[in-house]
Design a protein around this motif. Structure first.
Motif, PDB file in Angstrom:
ATOM      1  N   VAL A 500       0.932  -1.241  -0.095  1.00  0.00           N
ATOM      2  CA  VAL A 500       0.059   0.097  -0.079  1.00  0.00           C
ATOM      3  C   VAL A 500       0.813   1.355   0.006  1.00  0.00           C
ATOM      4  CG1 VAL A 500      -1.566   1.294   1.282  1.00  0.00           C
ATOM      5  CG2 VAL A 500      -1.849  -1.058   1.234  1.00  0.00           C
ATOM      6  N   ARG A 501       0.455   2.460  -0.622  1.00  0.00           N
ATOM      7  CA  ARG A 501       1.327   3.629  -0.751  1.00  0.00           C
ATOM      8  C   ARG A 501       0.758   4.292   0.377  1.00  0.00           C
ATOM      9  NH1 ARG A 501       0.883   7.629  -5.835  1.00  0.00           N
ATOM     10  NH2 ARG A 501      -1.026   7.919  -4.842  1.00  0.00           N
ATOM     11  N   GLU A 502       1.617   5.212   0.841  1.00  0.00           N
ATOM     12  CA  GLU A 502       1.304   6.090   2.160  1.00  0.00           C
ATOM     13  C   GLU A 502       0.056   6.665   2.549  1.00  0.00           C
ATOM     14  OE1 GLU A 502       4.066   8.816   5.212  1.00  0.00           O
ATOM     15  OE2 GLU A 502       4.116   8.889   2.868  1.00  0.00           O
ATOM     16  N   ASP A 503      -0.238   7.427   1.159  1.00  0.00           N
ATOM     17  CA  ASP A 503      -1.574   7.969   1.186  1.00  0.00           C
ATOM     18  C   ASP A 503      -3.012   6.929   1.270  1.00  0.00           C
ATOM     19  OD1 ASP A 503      -1.307   7.199  -1.256  1.00  0.00           O
ATOM     20  OD2 ASP A 503      -1.999   8.841  -2.404  1.00  0.00           O
ATOM     21  N   ILE A 519       3.091  -4.475   8.944  1.00  0.00           N
ATOM     22  CA  ILE A 519       4.542  -4.964   9.402  1.00  0.00           C
ATOM     23  C   ILE A 519       5.768  -4.288   8.988  1.00  0.00           C
ATOM     24  CG2 ILE A 519       3.617  -7.528   9.637  1.00  0.00           C
ATOM     25  CD1 ILE A 519       5.066  -8.028   6.992  1.00  0.00           C
ATOM     26  N   GLY A 520       5.696  -3.426   8.254  1.00  0.00           N
ATOM     27  CA  GLY A 520       6.738  -2.472   7.842  1.00  0.00           C
ATOM     28  C   GLY A 520       6.419  -1.478   6.702  1.00  0.00           C
ATOM     29  N   SER A 521       7.467  -0.470   6.614  1.00  0.00           N
ATOM     30  CA  SER A 521       7.245   0.825   5.786  1.00  0.00           C
ATOM     31  C   SER A 521       8.610   1.003   5.001  1.00  0.00           C
ATOM     32  CB  SER A 521       6.670   1.886   6.295  1.00  0.00           C
ATOM     33  OG  SER A 521       7.530   2.354   7.428  1.00  0.00           O
ATOM     34  N   GLY A 527       9.465  10.881  -2.205  1.00  0.00           N
ATOM     35  CA  GLY A 527       8.241  11.049  -2.151  1.00  0.00           C
ATOM     36  C   GLY A 527       7.191   9.785  -2.251  1.00  0.00           C
ATOM     37  N   VAL A 528       7.689   8.584  -2.238  1.00  0.00           N
ATOM     38  CA  VAL A 528       6.861   7.435  -2.415  1.00  0.00           C
ATOM     39  C   VAL A 528       7.511   6.736  -1.306  1.00  0.00           C
ATOM     40  CG1 VAL A 528       5.991   5.732  -3.951  1.00  0.00           C
ATOM     41  CG2 VAL A 528       6.689   7.926  -4.933  1.00  0.00           C
ATOM     42  N   ARG A 529       6.444   6.301  -0.499  1.00  0.00           N
ATOM     43  CA  ARG A 529       6.438   5.236   0.623  1.00  0.00           C
ATOM     44  C   ARG A 529       5.663   4.029   0.634  1.00  0.00           C
ATOM     45  NH1 ARG A 529      10.498   5.086   4.435  1.00  0.00           N
ATOM     46  NH2 ARG A 529       9.748   3.802   6.461  1.00  0.00           N
ATOM     47  N   LEU A 530       6.106   2.961   0.561  1.00  0.00           N
ATOM     48  CA  LEU A 530       5.285   1.915   0.623  1.00  0.00           C
ATOM     49  C   LEU A 530       5.260   1.293   1.889  1.00  0.00           C
ATOM     50  CD1 LEU A 530       6.527   0.112  -2.738  1.00  0.00           C
ATOM     51  CD2 LEU A 530       4.632   1.694  -2.390  1.00  0.00           C
TER      52      LEU A 530
END
Length: 540
Positions: A500-503, A519-521, A527-530
């Protein structure tokens, strides 16, 4: 039966000692060739060896870029299903995929299914990167002994040529075929051997089948050639310059070896070269006739898409390439500029003058186009390295110690910059060649998914729902997961793993939070965090 006497035994032993072994027979055959090698050859071999090492070591250390992931998907489909059709809106030609198909097929012969790997696909660009260095050495007669070695050494450790030789994109192949055309075109009149005209035709066809930006390179050449002739004429340089006389003498000395030329009429020779060009173009763009004639038609239709994109995406000002090159290719830019000036002031070397106009023309052409990406700068780096080699040759002839010192410092600076960006800061956006690159942290996400799959009865058949609309190069790393789906939006899912993307996190927690745990990021790119979710009933 009578036993042989001790004297007969001694004679047999001496005969066996006198007879050379297989290894002893090979060494004398090789020794004359080794003795004929001069210091220039040993230096050339050393440069090629260094170029190979810096391109081939730890090829999978750096995660794939977004574009590498897309190219990897095309290759995966070609490798597994035998399917690839050129897409005119993709702005990339087919050569990269077919050459990568060769390396992955060979790799699969040794490693089975794992042959389709990051190392195997990047091997293609690494080998072509070494090939660029070899082609620099082929310009020994044009650049001089020291100049050709200097140009090859700069190409071997150029930060851009090294960085993108470790990148599965088209640019290194494009640079190789560009230089291949130039070298072959120079060799043909020198030697009068038809094979060099055929190699020029083949290189030109492969250049056109690699990337649509060939129109810029060819346009610059078509301007640089008459500019060279006009400039030398205005400078009143005799047609039979010293460099040209050397080439004519070489051609005369090899006339016997080139006697096959007399069997060809001029019309036959150029008609065959043209036929070869068309055949290679059609073969690649038609996907070896599996997409004929549509693929050939698309190879022309693509320019409509290309001209639209060139003014709407990745747009920068006209000085952007100089900004990148000042930061990333300091030695090449400075020495190349000095080489351009030297070539134009002296005006005694026809090839050097051509390289000067090529350098100025390609820099101007790419600067005027609004669309700019760092890897396109390699098309500027190429002629600048040639000009730098010529300039260093002239400096070496004037003051030998000074020429050696300047070349050594320049190569040392390039080597430091190349190692810095390719092995340590390959995901640092402050570096000129790092352009929205995948963060190294992303590999932790891949490793976590692999770890979950390894501990699950389903293994790589485990279900994965990728909701993030930005996920490349994840499909490459999940290429063996048959049940991985890419939705690009939040959707109801019962699969064990979610990406999933942060937003999207708030909506996923609201809709699926009772069944999944986070369970993790992991950073994908700037600019893109999953975020990684696991179904609560699945063991981690």
């Amino acid at each position: 039966m009578t036993q042989p006497s001790s004297r007969a035994k001694r004679r047999k032993a001496r005969a066996q000692q006198a007879e050379p072994s297989a290894g002893q027979r090979i060494i004398p055959a090789i020794a004359p060739a080794v003795r004929r090698l001069r210091p220039w050859h040993w230096a050339a071999f050393s440069i090629l060896g260094a170029a190979a090492v810096i391109r081939l070591i730890y090829p999978d250390m750096k995660p794939l870029h977004h574009d590498e992931g897309v190219n990897g998907l095309f290759l995966t489909t070609l490798f597994r299903n035998g399917y690839y059709h050129y897409d005119p809106s993709n702005y990339h030609g087919p050569t990269l995929y077919y050459f990568a198909w060769i390396t992955t097929t060979i790799n699969s012969f040794f490693y089975g299914k794992e042959g389709l790997s990051t190392s195997a696909i990047r091997l293609v660009t690494a080998l072509f990167g070494v090939g660029i260095v070899w082609l620099m050495l082929c310009l020994r007669r044009q650049l001089g002994d020291f100049g050709s070695l200097s140009a090859a050494a700069l190409a071997a450790v150029s930060p851009g040529l090294v960085f993108f030789s470790r990148y599965f994109i088209h640019e290194i192949l494009f640079v190789f075929f560009s230089l291949g055309v130039v070298v072959a075109v120079l060799r043909f009149p020198e030697t009068q051997r038809p094979r060099y005209l055929m190699l020029a035709s083949l290189s030109a066809a492969l250049l056109c089948a690699t990337k649509e930006t060939w129109v810029i390179t060819v346009a610059v050449w078509l301007i640089a050639i008459p500019c060279t002739r006009i400039y030398l004429r205005l400078r009143r340089i005799p047609e039979e310059s010293a460099a040209l006389r050397v080439r004519r003498e070489y051609a005369s000395s090899t006339q016997g070896a080139a006697s096959g030329k007399r069997d060809w009429s001029t019309l036959q020779l150029y008609a065959t070269a043209a036929l070869l060009f068309v055949a290679v173009w059609v073969l690649f763009y038609s996907s070896f006739f599996t997409n004929f004639p549509q693929g050939v038609y698309d190879s022309v239709r693509t320019f409509g898409y290309w001209f639209k994109t060139s003014s709407s995406a990745h747009t920068y000002g006209p000085d952007q390439y100089l900004t990148w090159l000042r930061k990333a290719e300091t030695s090449v830019l400075i020495l190349g500029a000095l080489g351009v000036i030297t070539a134009l002031v002296q005006a005694t070397n026809r090839f050097a003058v051509f390289a000067a106009f090529w350098s100025l023309g390609i820099l101007s052409a790419y600067s005027l186009v609004h669309y700019k990406t760092p890897w396109l700068a390699l098309n500027i780096v190429l002629p600048f390295i040639l000009a730098a080699g010529y300039g260093l040759e002239q400096l070496y002839r004037w003051r030998r110690p000074l020429g050696v010192m300047v070349a050594t410092i320049a190569v040392g600076v390039c080597l430091y910059q190349a190692i810095y960006v390719s092995f340590f800061h390959y995901d640092d956006d402050t570096q000129a060649y790092v352009y929205a690159h995948t963060r190294r942290e992303f590999l932790s996400l891949v490793n976590e998914i692999d770890s979950i799959a390894a501990g699950n009865p389903a293994g790589k058949d485990i279900g994965i729902t990728v909701m993030s609309p930005e996920h490349w190069p994840l499909p490459w790393y999940l290429r063996d997961y048959k049940n991985a789906g890419y939705w690009g939006q939040v959707t109801d899912s019962s699969e064990p793993i979610l990406v999933v993307r942060e937003d999207q996190v708030a909506e996923v927690d609201r809709r699926l939070g009772n069944r999944y745990r986070q369970i993790g990021s992991y950073d994908l790119r700037p600019g893109v965090r999953l975020y990684l979710y696991l179904r609560k009933d699945v063991q981690r």
